[in-house]
Design an enzyme around this catalytic site. Structure first.
Site, PDB file in Angstrom:
ATOM      1  N   HIS B  48       0.819  -1.215   0.000  1.00 50.72           N
ATOM      2  CA  HIS B  48       0.000   0.000   0.000  1.00 50.72           C
ATOM      3  C   HIS B  48       0.858   1.273   0.000  1.00 50.72           C
ATOM      4  CE1 HIS B  48      -2.046   3.198   2.405  1.00 50.72           C
ATOM      5  NE2 HIS B  48      -2.843   3.105   1.359  1.00 50.72           N
ATOM      6  N   GLU B  51       1.991   1.850  -3.383  1.00 48.30           N
ATOM      7  CA  GLU B  51       0.973   2.462  -4.250  1.00 48.30           C
ATOM      8  C   GLU B  51       1.082   3.988  -4.190  1.00 48.30           C
ATOM      9  OE1 GLU B  51      -3.137   1.875  -2.878  1.00 48.30           O
ATOM     10  OE2 GLU B  51      -3.289   3.953  -3.526  1.00 48.30           O
ATOM     11  N   HIS B  52       1.304   4.529  -2.993  1.00 54.52           N
ATOM     12  CA  HIS B  52       1.473   5.982  -2.866  1.00 54.52           C
ATOM     13  C   HIS B  52       2.707   6.461  -3.641  1.00 54.52           C
ATOM     14  CE1 HIS B  52      -1.323   7.373   0.444  1.00 54.52           C
ATOM     15  NE2 HIS B  52      -1.612   6.092   0.311  1.00 54.52           N
ATOM     16  N   GLU B 126      -2.916   8.356   7.339  1.00 57.02           N
ATOM     17  CA  GLU B 126      -4.034   7.538   6.858  1.00 57.02           C
ATOM     18  C   GLU B 126      -4.323   6.424   7.877  1.00 57.02           C
ATOM     19  OE1 GLU B 126      -3.304   5.784   3.028  1.00 57.02           O
ATOM     20  OE2 GLU B 126      -5.270   4.842   2.908  1.00 57.02           O
TER      21      GLU B 126
END
Lengths: 434, 413
Positions: B48, B51-52, B126
């Protein structure tokens, strides 16, 4: 020029040519309109490849019409909970058997009852929608379950800093008595009485003012079907104008609230009262808003997320209200960087007040907005949603074309002028809830 | 019936094209066959975080978002336990911009220290926003660790703990990229107002010369069959007691997956579903209750969760859930009830398929599962499920030895 092997000329540093989105000739597909026997207007978009459709009944039964907090919301929430002929279970079972969704929502001016279904099942569903708006009985038992479960949901919400901040900022801007500013408390649920709900329902639903919106693959006899089930009812066409309430903004501008001692983030909200769509500054400011905090590449996102890493996301927006509205900045940021975040927001405002936006950035925002609208006009449900917003705001398609024109032509000077008029720290309410 | 054409580039990149001339837009969807299940237990949250980083500039293009927005496009991405997906919507006239951007970041990222530094912070925020700073935010963290003893579904996509993200090094980022983000591990779907010929030409031009990479061979530890019930109790600063119970179900390609899906619809999935009617409306033990499953590629979970009405004892709430489960284990669902959940499924699929983006996304997902055409046979698999299947599978799934129960108590009571 000499033709060379394709592979050798692929220059990956060079962007392919684009068609400038500002050149797109955006057209808003017109609706078809008909009027039922009782004068209720129906707006339709007949389009789409899938065999699906929606029918939405919009009643002028939002919280602006209630005398007591939560009555409008409770009536709307309990519409499906029993008629003289059917229990809540039977009503739900009927719609669910046909794989359809019957949703309801309560807003400030309006409240809706919305059906999404495979087009082939419409004839089975309209009679029960009619039953719901003519014959709901609001059983005591259902009201008591509603109160209990709503209070429990509220208790969970109140533990969340973003939920608390969202309520408070509206109350500061509009005042707690204003339909846009009031919020629910556990005692308000306790105070609801069945007869108040029944009275509100009879006045604003069974005999209420109403507009219908339909979209999707519509059956050829739609008019007949709608007229049979809704056209003979004592419903009325919508009011020429809805009531505007006076706002009473709070005197104090800055708030720091501790909601959860274990909180690791703060919910930040900055807001100022702002005029509605009819104001000559509105469209220019919506463009300024996009640039400032309205898309992923905005000034606020680039600085506060992508440069500083203070937050997962920061956004600014103008609320979608009819009579007056508010301009907001909203984010959740690490507890230790909340004050630094606010400082950066003000710095970004200052930059917009002092420096002209350069042509490239402005061009980018224009293209981005045009692409967004092009994609947003795709599909019958999106089209009707746009029309609905226009119609419920008492506007027409010229507003749509004006806003496109504005995207294409608003100048850097005009944006700076707007920033100097509105993006001033002293105009903003400032709230942090941790 | 969703029409599409499929071809494979020499470097192994699979390309699917779905034409729809009713829209002025085009969608580009790139799915990489890597998710949080492919992470090491000491470096969770990496897929994840990665992905950023995909938005932090690529080898030849310093900024990803700006040129896309200039072309009137929009994009986003998500990571799940199974996969990572990137998608763009853009006016069809400007489709080539999407090819340019996506192919360059598949060729190589810029691997900027600055981007890693900032995105570590962004992802930590997040993490806080969704899992620390919310009541009940840590539930799935605890549940997954109880339910999965071996399989990497043991941790959430966001990661096990903040420190795993904080400790990510640029070296790890590079390794991860060249292991997973290669043409041979990716699926490209282009949909909307485009032609197959044009996509073929653009795919060759922009993706054709990217080195193929090595096919990633997944070899995950399999979850052993659970043989005894597991239970956990937690006390936390939340306003209401909450009840959670989960059972292992089947992998996405197993025919019994469809039966399990319909079981969850019978139990919860609307105002006329069994758990809602019995436990929220009639017995008033819960203020809300849901039954759902995760459509994971490997063996998934069926879960029931709900918040208790204040004053109700956890044991009584569980007993009432158990009574409902006994019913579905002992009596066949009626034909009408079975038809209802099938009708709902049919309608849900029709609504999902309205959007070109959903169609592109589904095509990529089914291709990842092994065959894009599964998208067109899905409905018939639901239609085949019988009342007997539901009875039989309910007995197998809702076996106490297969269950994981969490009592999440409010410390304020």
């Amino acid at each position: 020029m000499i033709a060379t092997n394709k592979a050798t000329i692929l220059d990956r540093t060079k962007a392919p040519a684009i068609k400038d989105a500002v050149e797109f000739d955006l057209k808003l597909k017109p609706y078809e309109k008909f009027v039922l026997d009782n004068g209720v207007p129906v707006y339709n978009i007949n389009a789409g490849a899938e065999e699906v459709m929606m029918v939405e009944l919009v009643f002028f039964a939002g919280n602006s019409y209630e005398q007591k907090n939560l009555v409008a919301a409770a009536v709307n929430a309990l519409l499906k909970n029993g008629t003289t002929k059917k229990t809540a279970f039977q009503i739900n079972n009927h719609f669910e058997y046909y794989g359809s969704y019957l949703n309801r929502n309560c807003y400030n001016e309006t409240a809706t009852l919305t059906l999404h279904t495979l087009s082939k099942h419409l004839p089975e569903l309209l009679p029960v929608m009619q039953e719901i708006i003519t014959d709901s009985i609001f059983p005591e038992e259902e009201i008591s379950i509603f109160k209990q479960n709503s209070k429990q949901r509220l208790a969970v919400g109140l533990k969340k800093c973003d939920f608390v901040a969202g309520r408070l900022i509206d109350a500061y801007v509009y005042g707690e008595q204003h339909p846009y500013g009031k919020y629910s408390n556990a005692e308000d649920y306790d105070a609801l009485k069945r007869n108040e709900l029944v009275d509100f329902y009879k006045k604003y639903y069974s005999n209420g003012q109403c507009i219908l919106f339909c979209a999707g693959k519509l059956p050829p006899n739609l008019y007949q079907q709608l007229n049979d089930y809704f056209g003979k009812l004592p419903l009325q066409p919508p009011p020429a104008e809805t009531t505007s309430f006076i706002i009473t903004p709070a005197e104090q501008k800055k708030y720091r609230i501790s909601n959860d001692p274990d909180g690791v983030q703060g919910a930040i909200r900055l807001a100022q009262p702002f005029p509605n769509r009819l104001h000559p500054d509105f469209l220019k400011c919506s463009m300024l808003n996009t640039l400032f905090g309205g898309y992923f590449g905005s000034r606020l996102m680039s600085n506060i997320r992508e440069e500083k890493g203070y937050t997962y996301g920061i956004h600014s927006y103008i609320q979608n209200h009819v009579h007056q509205t508010a301009w907001l900045i909203s984010t959740e940021a690490g507890k230790d960087v909340c004050e630094a975040t606010i400082e950066e927001v003000y710095k970004e405002m200052q930059l917009l007040r002092e420096d002209l936006v350069d042509e490239e950035e402005l061009h980018l925002v224009r293209n981005y907005m045009m692409g967004l609208i092009l994609g947003d006009l795709d599909g019958p449900f999106q089209l009707i949603a746009r029309w609905k917003n226009i119609i419920l705001n008492n506007l027409d398609e010229t507003y749509f074309y004006k806003s496109i024109q504005n995207i294409k032509t608003v100048s850097a000077e005009q944006l700076r002028e707007m920033a100097n008029k509105y993006l001033l720290p002293e105009r903003f309410y400032e709230l942090v809830v941790i | 019936m969703i029409q599409y054409e499929r071809f494979v580039l020499a470097n192994g990149l699979r390309v699917l094209v779905h034409e729809d001339t009713s829209t002025p837009m085009a969608v580009m969807n790139i799915m990489y066959d890597v998710g949080s299940r492919d992470e090491e237990p000491e470096r969770t949250g990496f897929a994840h975080l990665f992905e950023h980083l995909m938005f932090g500039g690529s080898i030849n293009i310093p900024q990803y978002d700006e040129p896309l927005q200039m072309a009137g496009g929009e994009n986003n991405a998500y990571t799940t336990n199974d996969l990572t997906n990137y998608y763009i919507t853009i006016p069809a006239d400007n489709l080539e911009t999407a090819f340019w951007l996506e192919s360059d970041r598949m060729l190589s990222l810029a691997f900027s220290e600055k981007s890693l530094d900032v995105q570590r912070k962004v992802v930590c925020e997040e993490f806080k926003e969704h899992y620390l700073n919310k009541p009940y935010g840590d539930v799935w963290h605890k549940l997954r660790e109880m339910i999965y003893q071996k399989h990497p579904y043991r941790w959430m996509t966001i990661g096990k703990e903040l420190s795993h993200i904080e400790n990510a090094k640029l070296e790890d980022v590079k390794k991860f990229f060249f292991k997973h983000y290669r043409p041979v591990n990716a699926i490209l779907v282009v949909a909307g107002n485009i032609t197959v010929a044009r996509v073929k030409e653009l795919a060759e031009k922009w993706f054709g010369d990217i080195p193929s990479g090595e096919k990633y061979e997944r070899n995950l530890p399999q979850e052993p069959r659970q043989t005894a019930p597991r239970r956990l109790e937690v006390k936390a600063n939340v306003p209401l007691d909450a009840f959670y119970k989960c059972w292992h179900i089947y992998s996405r390609l197993d025919q019994r997956y469809y039966t399990a899906d319909l079981i969850s619809e019978v139990l919860s999935g609307g105002g006329s579903s069994r758990l809602y009617q019995s436990l929220v409306k009639e017995k008033q033990l819960f203020s809300n209750i849901d039954c759902y499953h995760f459509g994971t590629v490997d063996k998934g979970l069926l879960c029931i969760d709900g918040k208790l009405v204040k004053g109700v004892k956890m044991e009584d709430a569980e007993k009432a859930v158990e009574e409902e489960l006994q019913k579905i284990k002992n009596e066949k669902v009626s034909e009408e009830e079975l038809q209802k959940v099938k009708n709902k499924t049919e309608s849900m699929m029709a609504f999902e398929d309205m959007s070109v983006m959903n169609r592109a996304n589904s095509l990529a997902f089914y291709e990842l599962l092994g065959d894009a055409n599964l998208m067109n046979t899905e409905l018939s698999k639901y239609q085949q499920v019988t009342a007997d299947d539901i009875l039989k599978e309910s007995r197998i799934i809702f076996d106490e030895a297969n269950s994981n129960t969490l009592y999440y108590y409010s410390s304020n009571n």
